[in-house]
Design a protein around this motif. Structure first.
Motif, PDB file in Angstrom:
ATOM      1  N   ILE A  50      -3.327   0.252 -15.493  1.00  0.00           N
ATOM      2  CA  ILE A  50      -2.716   0.808 -14.445  1.00  0.00           C
ATOM      3  C   ILE A  50      -3.114   0.171 -13.035  1.00  0.00           C
ATOM      4  CG2 ILE A  50      -2.457   2.994 -12.966  1.00  0.00           C
ATOM      5  CD1 ILE A  50      -3.128   4.331 -15.879  1.00  0.00           C
ATOM      6  N   ALA A  51      -4.475  -0.131 -12.661  1.00  0.00           N
ATOM      7  CA  ALA A  51      -4.658  -0.713 -11.285  1.00  0.00           C
ATOM      8  C   ALA A  51      -4.204  -2.060 -11.606  1.00  0.00           C
ATOM      9  CB  ALA A  51      -6.119  -0.625 -11.051  1.00  0.00           C
ATOM     10  N   ASP A  53      -1.757  -3.494 -13.057  1.00  0.00           N
ATOM     11  CA  ASP A  53      -0.335  -3.696 -13.054  1.00  0.00           C
ATOM     12  C   ASP A  53       0.034  -3.439 -11.785  1.00  0.00           C
ATOM     13  OD1 ASP A  53       1.991  -4.190 -14.918  1.00  0.00           O
ATOM     14  OD2 ASP A  53       2.785  -2.157 -14.402  1.00  0.00           O
ATOM     15  N   LYS A  54      -0.525  -2.285 -10.938  1.00  0.00           N
ATOM     16  CA  LYS A  54       0.165  -1.993  -9.496  1.00  0.00           C
ATOM     17  C   LYS A  54      -0.316  -3.291  -8.610  1.00  0.00           C
ATOM     18  CE  LYS A  54      -0.629   3.015  -9.582  1.00  0.00           C
ATOM     19  NZ  LYS A  54      -1.314   4.231  -9.184  1.00  0.00           N
ATOM     20  N   ALA A  55      -1.527  -4.057  -9.002  1.00  0.00           N
ATOM     21  CA  ALA A  55      -1.580  -5.179  -8.096  1.00  0.00           C
ATOM     22  C   ALA A  55      -0.845  -6.492  -8.448  1.00  0.00           C
ATOM     23  CB  ALA A  55      -3.146  -5.175  -8.086  1.00  0.00           C
ATOM     24  N   ASP A  56      -0.407  -6.175  -9.704  1.00  0.00           N
ATOM     25  CA  ASP A  56       0.257  -7.340 -10.331  1.00  0.00           C
ATOM     26  C   ASP A  56      -0.551  -8.575 -10.544  1.00  0.00           C
ATOM     27  OD1 ASP A  56       2.383  -8.903 -11.543  1.00  0.00           O
ATOM     28  OD2 ASP A  56       3.298  -9.873  -9.590  1.00  0.00           O
TER      29      ASP A  56
END
Length: 101
Positions: A50-51, A53-56
Motif C-alpha cells: 500500500i505504501a 503504491d502510494k509512493a509509486d
C-alpha cells in the motif's frame, strides 16, 4: 529523473538501516524479514504494498511461508536513491510494529 545516492549517502543508508546489505553486482540493498507465520508475513507485505503504491516505488521481493526477502533499488536512477531510503524507513517501522524477528 531520480538521482542515485552519492557514495556518502549510500554508506549512510547501510549505517542507518542495520541488516540491509549490498547486493553483489548491483547498486541495491537486500534484507530478509522473518515472522511467526505466513499470515504475519503476508500482512507485512500488504502494508508495504500500500505504501509503495502510494509512493509509486515498488520493491523487488519474494515470500516463502514466514520469510520475506526485499531488495530495494531505483531502476530509473540505476541504483539506490532517496526513494529507497524512504521505503526502507517505512519497512523498518512496519517490521518493528509487526514483530519481525
Amino acid at each position: 529523473m531520480v538521482e542515485s545516492l552519492s557514495a556518502d549517502e549510500r554508506h549512510k543508508f547501510f549505517t542507518d538501516f542495520p541488516g540491509w546489505t549490498p547486493v553483489e553486482g548491483r547498486d541495491a540493498a537486500i534484507k530478509r524479514f522473518e515472522f511467526d507465520d505466513f499470515n504475519a508475513a503476508f500482512g507485512f507485505m500488504t502494508r508495504i504494498a500500500i505504501a509503495a503504491d502510494k509512493a509509486d516505488h515498488h520493491p523487488e521481493w519474494s515470500n516463502v511461508y514466514n520469510r520475506v526477502d526485499i531488495t530495494l533499488t531505483t531502476h530509473d536512477a540505476g541504483g539506490l536513491s532517496a526513494r529507497d531510503r524512504a521505503l526502507a524507513d517505512f519497512i523498518e517501522k512496519a517490521a518493528a510494529s509487526m514483530g519481525a524477528k
